[in-house]
Design a protein around this motif. Structure first.
Motif, PDB file in Angstrom:
ATOM      1  N   ASN A 209       0.819  -1.217   0.000  1.00  0.00           N
ATOM      2  CA  ASN A 209       0.000   0.000   0.000  1.00  0.00           C
ATOM      3  C   ASN A 209       0.853   1.268   0.000  1.00  0.00           C
ATOM      4  O   ASN A 209       0.502   2.256  -0.653  1.00  0.00           O
ATOM      5  CB  ASN A 209      -0.962  -0.004   1.187  1.00  0.00           C
ATOM      6  CG  ASN A 209      -2.150  -0.911   0.940  1.00  0.00           C
ATOM      7  OD1 ASN A 209      -2.791  -0.835  -0.095  1.00  0.00           O
ATOM      8  ND2 ASN A 209      -2.429  -1.792   1.890  1.00  0.00           N
ATOM      9  N   ILE A 210       1.963   1.262   0.714  1.00  0.00           N
ATOM     10  CA  ILE A 210       2.871   2.420   0.720  1.00  0.00           C
ATOM     11  C   ILE A 210       3.472   2.623  -0.667  1.00  0.00           C
ATOM     12  O   ILE A 210       3.546   3.755  -1.160  1.00  0.00           O
ATOM     13  CB  ILE A 210       3.986   2.251   1.781  1.00  0.00           C
ATOM     14  CG1 ILE A 210       3.412   2.442   3.178  1.00  0.00           C
ATOM     15  CG2 ILE A 210       5.130   3.227   1.538  1.00  0.00           C
ATOM     16  CD1 ILE A 210       4.394   2.136   4.292  1.00  0.00           C
ATOM     17  N   LEU A 211       3.895   1.519  -1.288  1.00  0.00           N
ATOM     18  CA  LEU A 211       4.457   1.637  -2.639  1.00  0.00           C
ATOM     19  C   LEU A 211       3.421   2.200  -3.608  1.00  0.00           C
ATOM     20  O   LEU A 211       3.742   3.043  -4.449  1.00  0.00           O
ATOM     21  CB  LEU A 211       4.967   0.278  -3.127  1.00  0.00           C
ATOM     22  CG  LEU A 211       6.214  -0.248  -2.431  1.00  0.00           C
ATOM     23  CD1 LEU A 211       6.497  -1.686  -2.857  1.00  0.00           C
ATOM     24  CD2 LEU A 211       7.422   0.630  -2.712  1.00  0.00           C
ATOM     25  N   LEU A 212       2.201   1.734  -3.495  1.00  0.00           N
ATOM     26  CA  LEU A 212       1.127   2.226  -4.356  1.00  0.00           C
ATOM     27  C   LEU A 212       0.871   3.710  -4.099  1.00  0.00           C
ATOM     28  O   LEU A 212       0.808   4.513  -5.035  1.00  0.00           O
ATOM     29  CB  LEU A 212      -0.152   1.414  -4.130  1.00  0.00           C
ATOM     30  CG  LEU A 212      -1.341   1.778  -5.015  1.00  0.00           C
ATOM     31  CD1 LEU A 212      -1.021   1.516  -6.480  1.00  0.00           C
ATOM     32  CD2 LEU A 212      -2.570   0.986  -4.592  1.00  0.00           C
ATOM     33  N   ALA A 213       0.771   4.090  -2.835  1.00  0.00           N
ATOM     34  CA  ALA A 213       0.493   5.487  -2.477  1.00  0.00           C
ATOM     35  C   ALA A 213       1.614   6.427  -2.911  1.00  0.00           C
ATOM     36  O   ALA A 213       1.360   7.578  -3.293  1.00  0.00           O
ATOM     37  CB  ALA A 213       0.270   5.606  -0.970  1.00  0.00           C
ATOM     38  N   ASN A 214       2.856   5.935  -2.895  1.00  0.00           N
ATOM     39  CA  ASN A 214       4.004   6.773  -3.253  1.00  0.00           C
ATOM     40  C   ASN A 214       4.351   6.692  -4.739  1.00  0.00           C
ATOM     41  O   ASN A 214       5.385   7.226  -5.154  1.00  0.00           O
ATOM     42  CB  ASN A 214       5.224   6.390  -2.415  1.00  0.00           C
ATOM     43  CG  ASN A 214       5.057   6.760  -0.959  1.00  0.00           C
ATOM     44  OD1 ASN A 214       4.188   7.555  -0.603  1.00  0.00           O
ATOM     45  ND2 ASN A 214       5.874   6.189  -0.102  1.00  0.00           N
ATOM     46  N   GLY A 215       3.524   5.999  -5.512  1.00  0.00           N
ATOM     47  CA  GLY A 215       3.789   5.891  -6.946  1.00  0.00           C
ATOM     48  C   GLY A 215       4.986   5.022  -7.273  1.00  0.00           C
ATOM     49  O   GLY A 215       5.624   5.197  -8.308  1.00  0.00           O
ATOM     50  N   ARG A 216       5.312   4.074  -6.407  1.00  0.00           N
ATOM     51  CA  ARG A 216       6.477   3.205  -6.584  1.00  0.00           C
ATOM     52  C   ARG A 216       6.084   1.740  -6.768  1.00  0.00           C
ATOM     53  O   ARG A 216       6.912   0.848  -6.621  1.00  0.00           O
ATOM     54  CB  ARG A 216       7.387   3.306  -5.357  1.00  0.00           C
ATOM     55  CG  ARG A 216       7.938   4.673  -5.101  1.00  0.00           C
ATOM     56  CD  ARG A 216       9.183   4.868  -5.889  1.00  0.00           C
ATOM     57  NE  ARG A 216       9.783   6.156  -5.594  1.00  0.00           N
ATOM     58  CZ  ARG A 216      10.429   6.859  -6.489  1.00  0.00           C
ATOM     59  NH1 ARG A 216      10.561   6.409  -7.709  1.00  0.00           N
ATOM     60  NH2 ARG A 216      10.944   8.018  -6.171  1.00  0.00           N
ATOM     61  N   ILE A 217       4.845   1.471  -7.105  1.00  0.00           N
ATOM     62  CA  ILE A 217       4.367   0.091  -7.174  1.00  0.00           C
ATOM     63  C   ILE A 217       5.128  -0.734  -8.213  1.00  0.00           C
ATOM     64  O   ILE A 217       5.311  -1.937  -8.037  1.00  0.00           O
ATOM     65  CB  ILE A 217       2.835   0.032  -7.422  1.00  0.00           C
ATOM     66  CG1 ILE A 217       2.295  -1.358  -7.114  1.00  0.00           C
ATOM     67  CG2 ILE A 217       2.491   0.486  -8.825  1.00  0.00           C
ATOM     68  CD1 ILE A 217       2.393  -1.766  -5.664  1.00  0.00           C
ATOM     69  N   LEU A 218       5.602  -0.111  -9.287  1.00  0.00           N
ATOM     70  CA  LEU A 218       6.362  -0.863 -10.293  1.00  0.00           C
ATOM     71  C   LEU A 218       7.702  -1.352  -9.743  1.00  0.00           C
ATOM     72  O   LEU A 218       8.323  -2.230 -10.327  1.00  0.00           O
ATOM     73  CB  LEU A 218       6.574  -0.026 -11.556  1.00  0.00           C
ATOM     74  CG  LEU A 218       5.309   0.241 -12.373  1.00  0.00           C
ATOM     75  CD1 LEU A 218       5.621   1.139 -13.562  1.00  0.00           C
ATOM     76  CD2 LEU A 218       4.670  -1.058 -12.822  1.00  0.00           C
ATOM     77  N   GLY A 219       8.118  -0.821  -8.613  1.00  0.00           N
ATOM     78  CA  GLY A 219       9.365  -1.251  -7.991  1.00  0.00           C
ATOM     79  C   GLY A 219       9.188  -2.377  -6.990  1.00  0.00           C
ATOM     80  O   GLY A 219      10.147  -2.787  -6.337  1.00  0.00           O
TER      81      GLY A 219
END
Length: 181
Positions: A80-90
């Protein structure tokens, strides 16, 4: 210069590793991340969909909930943090970083062993012990692969190291020597 998802992955991997270590959940988190990674690899359209501007937040939240349904709160929170920070592709890079930290901390190495015929359980155990000694680690996770093209012998791949003692490679080397002489 912009920080890419791959550049940011070590920050997230390190943070997750440290929290999981503090909570005494390293092996469980590693297993959960492996399951998440398996879903990512089995569903190549998932990550681009989560990164897409065309999906609503509610739709992305549903996808993340499905992705993390069997995961602990810690792993779900990371996603969820990755998604919220726009880093989900990582996410895959974060999982790779976590795995590297886990392996270093536990003196564990993953190795792929390729042979022409299936290995017996005793041979896998012997290979495991020999590789642990060779790599100077406590444990080795051996993934046995059968490839009749190797003809005979063994090929071991671990991280950037390849030990190739296959008949196929020896024949290719011999052929090259004959052609150059």
């Amino acid at each position: 210069m912009a920080v890419t998802d791959r550049d940011a992955a070590p920050r997230y991997g390190k943070a997750l590793f440290e929290v999981a270590q503090e909570q005494g959940h390293l092996p469980a988190v590693r297993d959960e991340l492996a399951q998440v990674n398996a879903v990512i690899n089995a569903t190549p359209e998932l990550m681009p969909a989560l990164a897409s501007k065309n999906l609503t937040k509610a739709a992305k939240d549903q996808l993340v909930a499905l992705l993390t349904q069997d995961a602990s709160e810690l792993v779900a929170h990371l996603v969820n943090i990755l998604l919220a920070n726009g880093r989900i592709l990582g996410l895959s890079a974060v999982i790779d970083d976590f795995d590297a930290r886990f392996n270093a901390a536990t003196q564990h190495v993953e190795a792929t062993v390729t042979t022409a015929v299936p290995l017996t359980e005793a041979q896998v155990q012997a290979m495991n012990q020999a590789l642990a000694k060779q790599f100077n680690v406590k444990t080795v996770g051996v993934t046995a692969v059968v490839d009749p093209a190797v003809i005979g012998g063994v090929k071991v791949q671990s991280n950037d190291l390849i030990i190739d003692g296959t008949v196929k490679t020896r024949l290719a080397q011999l052929r090259q020597q004959l052609l150059t002489n």
